[in-house]
Design a protein around this motif. Structure first.
Motif, mmCIF file in Angstrom:
data_model
loop_
_atom_site.group_PDB
_atom_site.id
_atom_site.type_symbol
_atom_site.label_atom_id
_atom_site.label_comp_id
_atom_site.label_asym_id
_atom_site.label_seq_id
_atom_site.Cartn_x
_atom_site.Cartn_y
_atom_site.Cartn_z
ATOM 1 N N SER A 91 9.147 3.534 -4.298
ATOM 2 C CA SER A 91 8.666 2.161 -4.430
ATOM 3 C C SER A 91 7.187 2.047 -4.059
ATOM 4 O O SER A 91 6.398 1.417 -4.764
ATOM 5 C CB SER A 91 9.497 1.236 -3.536
ATOM 6 O OG SER A 91 8.961 -0.070 -3.520
ATOM 7 N N ARG A 92 6.788 2.676 -2.962
ATOM 8 C CA ARG A 92 5.412 2.531 -2.483
ATOM 9 C C ARG A 92 4.390 3.290 -3.320
ATOM 10 O O ARG A 92 3.203 2.948 -3.307
ATOM 11 C CB ARG A 92 5.319 2.990 -1.031
ATOM 12 C CG ARG A 92 5.974 2.037 -0.048
ATOM 13 C CD ARG A 92 5.453 2.274 1.360
ATOM 14 N NE ARG A 92 5.946 3.508 1.946
ATOM 15 C CZ ARG A 92 5.383 4.106 2.986
ATOM 16 N NH1 ARG A 92 4.292 3.601 3.525
ATOM 17 N NH2 ARG A 92 5.899 5.211 3.488
ATOM 18 N N ARG A 94 4.465 3.714 -6.667
ATOM 19 C CA ARG A 94 4.501 3.343 -8.093
ATOM 20 C C ARG A 94 3.105 3.006 -8.612
ATOM 21 O O ARG A 94 2.297 2.381 -7.936
ATOM 22 C CB ARG A 94 5.417 2.148 -8.308
ATOM 23 C CG ARG A 94 6.891 2.436 -8.057
ATOM 24 C CD ARG A 94 7.725 1.192 -8.314
ATOM 25 N NE ARG A 94 7.681 0.806 -9.722
ATOM 26 C CZ ARG A 94 8.081 -0.382 -10.177
ATOM 27 N NH1 ARG A 94 8.499 -1.301 -9.323
ATOM 28 N NH2 ARG A 94 8.038 -0.646 -11.451
ATOM 29 N N LEU A 96 2.348 0.809 -10.742
ATOM 30 C CA LEU A 96 2.156 -0.635 -10.862
ATOM 31 C C LEU A 96 1.549 -1.236 -9.592
ATOM 32 O O LEU A 96 1.015 -2.351 -9.629
ATOM 33 C CB LEU A 96 3.498 -1.319 -11.175
ATOM 34 C CG LEU A 96 4.088 -1.056 -12.557
ATOM 35 C CD1 LEU A 96 5.452 -1.718 -12.686
ATOM 36 C CD2 LEU A 96 3.151 -1.569 -13.647
ATOM 37 N N ARG A 97 1.618 -0.530 -8.481
ATOM 38 C CA ARG A 97 1.057 -1.038 -7.230
ATOM 39 C C ARG A 97 -0.423 -0.676 -7.063
ATOM 40 O O ARG A 97 -1.046 -1.067 -6.069
ATOM 41 C CB ARG A 97 1.853 -0.498 -6.035
ATOM 42 C CG ARG A 97 3.301 -0.979 -5.978
ATOM 43 C CD ARG A 97 3.965 -0.522 -4.693
ATOM 44 N NE ARG A 97 5.351 -0.931 -4.627
ATOM 45 C CZ ARG A 97 5.771 -2.088 -4.120
ATOM 46 N NH1 ARG A 97 4.881 -2.954 -3.650
ATOM 47 N NH2 ARG A 97 7.059 -2.382 -4.094
ATOM 48 N N SER A 100 -3.067 -3.549 -6.297
ATOM 49 C CA SER A 100 -3.005 -4.076 -4.931
ATOM 50 C C SER A 100 -3.513 -3.042 -3.931
ATOM 51 O O SER A 100 -4.121 -3.394 -2.909
ATOM 52 C CB SER A 100 -1.575 -4.502 -4.581
ATOM 53 O OG SER A 100 -0.691 -3.391 -4.580
ATOM 54 N N MET A 101 -3.288 -1.737 -4.212
ATOM 55 C CA MET A 101 -3.803 -0.697 -3.327
ATOM 56 C C MET A 101 -5.323 -0.712 -3.288
ATOM 57 O O MET A 101 -5.943 -0.604 -2.217
ATOM 58 C CB MET A 101 -3.319 0.687 -3.789
ATOM 59 C CG MET A 101 -1.829 0.932 -3.668
ATOM 60 S SD MET A 101 -1.409 2.597 -4.258
ATOM 61 C CE MET A 101 0.379 2.479 -4.366
ATOM 62 N N ARG A 104 -6.562 -3.720 -1.341
ATOM 63 C CA ARG A 104 -6.397 -3.502 0.096
ATOM 64 C C ARG A 104 -7.490 -2.566 0.625
ATOM 65 O O ARG A 104 -8.062 -2.801 1.685
ATOM 66 C CB ARG A 104 -5.020 -2.909 0.388
ATOM 67 C CG ARG A 104 -3.868 -3.866 0.176
ATOM 68 C CD ARG A 104 -2.522 -3.167 0.404
ATOM 69 N NE ARG A 104 -2.405 -2.696 1.764
ATOM 70 C CZ ARG A 104 -1.913 -3.422 2.775
ATOM 71 N NH1 ARG A 104 -1.488 -4.651 2.551
ATOM 72 N NH2 ARG A 104 -1.840 -2.920 3.990
ATOM 73 N N VAL A 112 -2.085 2.016 1.125
ATOM 74 C CA VAL A 112 -0.620 1.988 1.088
ATOM 75 C C VAL A 112 -0.158 1.447 2.436
ATOM 76 O O VAL A 112 -0.404 2.066 3.472
ATOM 77 C CB VAL A 112 -0.030 3.388 0.851
ATOM 78 C CG1 VAL A 112 1.499 3.324 0.789
ATOM 79 C CG2 VAL A 112 -0.586 3.988 -0.435
ATOM 80 N N PRO A 145 -1.575 7.992 -4.069
ATOM 81 C CA PRO A 145 -1.066 7.126 -2.992
ATOM 82 C C PRO A 145 -0.386 7.902 -1.870
ATOM 83 O O PRO A 145 -0.464 7.508 -0.700
ATOM 84 C CB PRO A 145 -0.077 6.204 -3.719
ATOM 85 C CG PRO A 145 -0.557 6.179 -5.128
ATOM 86 C CD PRO A 145 -1.061 7.562 -5.387
#
Length: 314
Positions: A91-92, A94, A96-97, A100-101, A104, A112, A145
């Motif tokens: 999940s972390r 992926r 698609l994230r 947002s990474m 951040r 992450v 990630p």
């Protein structure tokens, strides 16, 4: 780990799958003071749950090195819920994230987000360091990630090797049928459509460069084509960055390497190779990849082609 014990160097081999990361990592693991562990991010699923073969040939649960490491990491208690850790990582990490990474990171926060499972992950690296005493742990987990998770784990001194391969060769390799050799069956490695492998090539390679620029001094960028053309030179360059002894390398010629047993937990089937291995450029895609497919991949990856020094003409 005591305050007097220096933090182990972890060499994170980053990039995309089918780029030659396994063979490079395995060779680096043959250097005095180095230990190649394969793609440790997969140990929860492929080691603890599915009991794939270690690089030594034994199932993960029977490998004496990993049995000792797991027992030491978790003080002889029951290991963490491997399924839960595996799902959390999936999940972390992926793609698609990624937006947002990046946001951040730009705001000065961890790319992450931290998670309680990070302590369970760190425990394996600490146990490896304390039991096997490598000066450098070579981890070919590849995904950027995951590298950002490693970067902030306590007791880890992170270095990075970024491996890039021509995206058309990369896409062609993702379409091949390859038996994993990890179990007593004919299970094959994952295959990807051209658009997926092309998208991964662009996103992961640019992300590695964004997060770990070569100018930092702890990063080496290697093109697969240059590595197989001058493997000894490439390995010695990376070894020098890590402070490893380059007077004793596994090379018995410019392109011949003597491979000894490793304890890699996941990766390309060539991690199981033993004895004298000849390194040869994998150029099959130039004659076997249909022109339309080459054109599609070139179009998808055009900015990256030029950026990483590849010609539009294949």
């Amino acid at each position: 780990m005591s305050d007097q014990t220096p933090s182990p160097k972890v060499l994170f081999v980053a990039g995309t799958g089918r780029s030659g990361t396994t063979i490079l990592s395995t060779i680096l693991g043959q250097l005095p003071g180095a230990m190649s562990i394969g793609e440790l991010r997969y140990v929860w699923e492929r080691g603890f749950i599915e009991d794939h073969r270690c690089g030594c040939g034994l199932p993960f649960s029977e490998c004496p090195v990993w049995k000792a490491v797991v027992e030491h990491a978790y003080c002889g208690a029951t290991p963490p819920d491997a399924g839960a850790v595996s799902r959390d990582l999936l999940s972390r990490l992926r793609m698609l994230r990624i937006p947002s990474m990046v946001v951040r990171q730009l705001r000065g926060r961890p790319a992450v987000p931290p998670h309680p499972n990070d302590e369970k992950i760190a425990a394996l690296y600490t146990a490896l360091s304390q039991l096997e005493h490598p000066a450098v742990i070579v981890d070919s987990s590849k995904l950027p990630p995951y590298g950002k998770i490693l970067e902030r784990l306590p007791g880890i001194d992170l270095y990075v090797v970024h491996v890039v391969r021509d995206p058309r060769a990369n896409a062609f390799s993702w379409r091949r049928v390859k038996v994993t050799g990890d179990r007593d069956d004919d299970a094959t490695m994952e295959r990807l459509e051209l658009w997926r492998s092309s998208a991964m090539w662009v996103v992961w390679n640019y992300l590695v460069e964004f997060w770990w620029p070569v100018e930092r001094g702890r990063v080496v960028r290697v093109r697969y084509e240059d590595f197989v053309d001058r493997p000894r030179e490439t390995v010695e360059q990376i070894a020098q960055m890590l402070g490893l002894d380059t007077s004793r390398t596994p090379f018995v010629g410019e392109r011949s390497v003597r491979m000894h047993t490793t304890h890699t937990v996941a990766g390309n089937p060539n991690r199981h190779d033993r004895g004298l291995v000849q390194l040869r450029p994998d150029e099959e895609w130039r004659r076997a990849m249909p022109r339309l497919q080459r054109a599609v991949v070139s179009l998808f990856t055009l900015p990256g082609l030029r950026h990483f020094g590849y010609s539009l003409r294949s």
